[in-house]
Design a protein around this motif. Structure first.
Motif, PDB file in Angstrom:
ATOM      1  N   ILE A   1      16.055  -8.692 -10.654  1.00  0.00           N
ATOM      2  CA  ILE A   1      15.588  -8.260 -10.980  1.00  0.00           C
ATOM      3  C   ILE A   1      15.070  -7.212  -9.884  1.00  0.00           C
ATOM      4  N   THR A   2      15.274  -5.648 -10.381  1.00  0.00           N
ATOM      5  CA  THR A   2      15.349  -4.664  -9.931  1.00  0.00           C
ATOM      6  C   THR A   2      14.551  -3.179 -10.086  1.00  0.00           C
ATOM      7  N   LEU A   3      14.161  -3.368  -8.514  1.00  0.00           N
ATOM      8  CA  LEU A   3      12.692  -2.182  -8.211  1.00  0.00           C
ATOM      9  C   LEU A   3      12.839  -0.632  -8.343  1.00  0.00           C
ATOM     10  N   ILE A   4      13.027   0.097  -9.120  1.00  0.00           N
ATOM     11  CA  ILE A   4      13.245   1.742  -9.018  1.00  0.00           C
ATOM     12  C   ILE A   4      12.359   2.552  -8.379  1.00  0.00           C
ATOM     13  N   GLY A   5      12.264   3.424  -7.242  1.00  0.00           N
ATOM     14  CA  GLY A   5      10.967   3.730  -7.094  1.00  0.00           C
ATOM     15  C   GLY A   5      11.590   5.463  -5.863  1.00  0.00           C
ATOM     16  N   ALA A   6      11.032   6.921  -6.686  1.00  0.00           N
ATOM     17  CA  ALA A   6      11.439   7.390  -6.810  1.00  0.00           C
ATOM     18  C   ALA A   6      11.351   7.585  -4.747  1.00  0.00           C
ATOM     19  N   GLU A   7      10.390   7.025  -4.506  1.00  0.00           N
ATOM     20  CA  GLU A   7       9.956   7.427  -2.848  1.00  0.00           C
ATOM     21  C   GLU A   7      11.344   7.035  -2.044  1.00  0.00           C
ATOM     22  N   PRO A   8      11.640   7.549  -0.642  1.00  0.00           N
ATOM     23  CA  PRO A   8      12.342   6.360   0.218  1.00  0.00           C
ATOM     24  C   PRO A   8      12.012   5.766   0.887  1.00  0.00           C
ATOM     25  N   VAL A   9      11.365   4.602   0.716  1.00  0.00           N
ATOM     26  CA  VAL A   9      10.237   3.912   1.308  1.00  0.00           C
ATOM     27  C   VAL A   9       9.568   2.534   0.934  1.00  0.00           C
ATOM     28  N   PRO A  10       9.479   2.154   0.806  1.00  0.00           N
ATOM     29  CA  PRO A  10       8.949   0.437  -0.144  1.00  0.00           C
ATOM     30  C   PRO A  10       7.818   0.730  -0.403  1.00  0.00           C
ATOM     31  N   PRO A  11       7.702  -0.094  -1.054  1.00  0.00           N
ATOM     32  CA  PRO A  11       6.333   0.045  -1.478  1.00  0.00           C
ATOM     33  C   PRO A  11       4.578  -0.058  -1.035  1.00  0.00           C
ATOM     34  N   TYR A  12       3.894   1.108  -0.861  1.00  0.00           N
ATOM     35  CA  TYR A  12       2.861   1.044   0.633  1.00  0.00           C
ATOM     36  C   TYR A  12       1.805   1.107  -0.786  1.00  0.00           C
ATOM     37  N   GLN A  13       0.244   0.864   0.303  1.00  0.00           N
ATOM     38  CA  GLN A  13      -1.036   0.919   0.085  1.00  0.00           C
ATOM     39  C   GLN A  13      -0.661   3.081  -0.190  1.00  0.00           C
ATOM     40  N   ARG A  14      -1.514   3.646  -1.054  1.00  0.00           N
ATOM     41  CA  ARG A  14      -2.269   4.932  -0.989  1.00  0.00           C
ATOM     42  C   ARG A  14      -3.597   5.022  -0.299  1.00  0.00           C
ATOM     43  N   PRO A  15      -4.359   3.874  -0.377  1.00  0.00           N
ATOM     44  CA  PRO A  15      -6.118   4.825  -0.444  1.00  0.00           C
ATOM     45  C   PRO A  15      -5.600   4.869   1.181  1.00  0.00           C
ATOM     46  N   PRO A  16      -5.156   4.267   2.134  1.00  0.00           N
ATOM     47  CA  PRO A  16      -5.368   4.278   3.694  1.00  0.00           C
ATOM     48  C   PRO A  16      -4.520   6.122   3.418  1.00  0.00           C
ATOM     49  N   LEU A  17      -3.878   6.390   3.226  1.00  0.00           N
ATOM     50  CA  LEU A  17      -2.972   7.551   3.470  1.00  0.00           C
ATOM     51  C   LEU A  17      -3.952   8.868   3.860  1.00  0.00           C
ATOM     52  N   SER A  18      -5.006   9.196   3.207  1.00  0.00           N
ATOM     53  CA  SER A  18      -5.939  10.021   3.904  1.00  0.00           C
ATOM     54  C   SER A  18      -7.086   9.593   4.478  1.00  0.00           C
ATOM     55  N   LYS A  19      -6.757   8.297   4.687  1.00  0.00           N
ATOM     56  CA  LYS A  19      -8.053   8.123   5.732  1.00  0.00           C
ATOM     57  C   LYS A  19      -7.376   7.490   6.961  1.00  0.00           C
ATOM     58  N   ALA A  20      -7.369   6.583   7.246  1.00  0.00           N
ATOM     59  CA  ALA A  20      -6.838   6.098   8.271  1.00  0.00           C
ATOM     60  C   ALA A  20      -5.964   6.242   8.796  1.00  0.00           C
ATOM     61  N   TYR A  21      -4.136   6.557   7.827  1.00  0.00           N
ATOM     62  CA  TYR A  21      -3.123   7.219   8.045  1.00  0.00           C
ATOM     63  C   TYR A  21      -3.114   8.526   8.398  1.00  0.00           C
TER      64      TYR A  21
END
Length: 403
Positions: free
Chosen positions: A29-49
């Motif tokens: 299994i290969t998981l390819i992502g454009a961002e340089p960080v592992p998969p993360y939650q998006r909803p808290p980005l604009s709030k708690a983070y």
């Protein structure tokens, strides 16, 4: 055992690869992502983070060690440039990788302001990725002046965080009211009152004409009604579009996202899709859902089907939004409603129930988890509710589940 490649390392991609391993897939299994960080939650980005209440590591959906332990190859910070569906290969970082099955979980992209009206000025932000929020964070300080463009949930959540940080916030919405495309007037009224109570200047029926800059940085805005504002930064929350460029380039059929069948298969052999980027059959039409629960559920269904389960994806739509001390939970889809029943609780507790005729379609519940859960269970069970009982604050909603 074969090789499954997944393009898009967001919520859907992470859920899909984890489900493959959980269901016993033993191949590569290969998981390819454009961002340089592992998969993360998006909803808290604009709030708690953004508020500084959540550390970066807590955003990660799983510890990075999970992928190594599960023998999942993570290729982060890498863009896939092309898919060859005939050769069953993808091109990434100058390398061609062969696949037996391919899943596209490419998500969605934020809409940007055109450069012609100042969209490329420094200090103009979208809120979609970790990099977006990291770039915006230094601007969100007490006393700063912000313009929020767009009165949907993205814009309102950004306004709430900015207001909590002491920023002077003006929000403009071109439509007649905030949340016009997604909610009833009652829900719009609730959140308008909530935001104005926190000092946010909401201007409805007003759009952005253009931004003004000095030495490449935004300094002001001219609105469609001629009003001029001095601003220190701008947050653009005017919606997202499915990320389909790769699929289009490969000749895969697009219909409000990557068109899939009920199993999650695209028009190309051995190519599947799930999450924000995918549209699927639903009640005689097609549906694309932009939500974390859908990304998880659809990706897990697709993973099972890649291994031969043959199970149609049946969505159970629900959503949420956090603004100030209010948690909005939405069950169902309100499309086609012709009646709203209001259930008023104490203080900020309220719920709005959407009916079409006698059929319950959806519920917007503010600080009312019981209303949300009862409504969600009724809708998923194909049941409805007596509007008179729903609107009676003294009626025990749990009784609806026993009917």
């Amino acid at each position: 055992m074969g090789h499954i490649v997944v393009i898009g390392a967001g919520q859907a991609g992470a859920s899909l690869v984890a489900k493959l391993r959980k269901d016993g897939y033993g191949g590569a299994i290969t998981l390819i992502g454009a961002e340089p960080v592992p998969p993360y939650q998006r909803p808290p980005l604009s709030k708690a983070y953004l508020l500084g209440d959540m550390a970066l590591e807590r955003l990660y959906l799983r510890p990075e060690s999970f992928y190594a332990e599960a023998d999942i190859t993570l290729r982060l910070g890498q863009e896939v440039s092309a898919i060859d569906t005939a050769a069953q290969t993808v091109s990434v970082a100058g390398e061609v990788i062969a696949y037996d099955e391919l899943a596209l979980t490419t998500g969605s992209d934020p809409r940007h302001l055109p450069a012609a009206i100042g969209g490329e000025l420094e200090g103009v932000f979208t809120v979609r990725t970790l990099a977006d929020v990291d770039a915006m964070a230094p601007a969100v300080v007490g006393g700063a002046r912000a313009l929020i463009v767009g009165g949907g949930y993205i814009g309102l959540e950004a306004a709430a965080v900015c207001a909590k940080r002491g920023v002077k916030v003006t929000l403009v919405e071109m439509g007649e009211r905030i949340l016009q495309r997604v909610a009833a007037p009652e829900t719009s009224d609730y959140f308008r009152a909530l935001h104005t109570g926190h000092g946010v200047d909401i201007r409805e029926g007003v759009g952005l004409d253009h931004l003004v800059g000095d030495t490449g940085r935004v300094t002001g805005a001219v609105l469609s009604d001629g009003a001029e504002l001095a601003v220190d930064f701008v947050v653009v929350g005017v919606g997202i579009t499915p990320s389909t460029t790769l699929a289009e380039g490969a000749g895969i059929v697009i219909e409000n996202g990557i068109k899939t069948d009920a199993l999650g298969r695209s028009s190309a052999p051995h190519v599947w899709a799930a999450g924000d980027c995918a549209s699927f059959p639903y009640r005689g039409g097609r549906l694309r859902l932009e939500s974390v629960p859908n990304a998880i559920d659809q990706a897990e269904c697709v993973a099972a089907n890649m291994l031969g389960a043959g199970v149609d994806y049946v969505p159970k739509p629900w959503f949420w939004s956090d603004q100030y001390d209010v948690k909005l939970q939405i069950a169902g889809l309100n499309t086609g409603f012709d009646r709203i029943v209001t259930r008023q609780g104490e203080g900020q507790v309220a719920s709005f129930w959407y009916f079409k005729g006698e059929t319950l379609l959806a519920v917007d519940a503010m600080n009312d988890p019981r209303a949300f859960m009862v409504g969600k269970r009724l809708i998923e069970a194909g049941k409805t509710a007596d509007p008179a009982q729903v609107g009676d604050p003294g009626f025990d909603l749990k009784a609806l589940m026993r009917a």
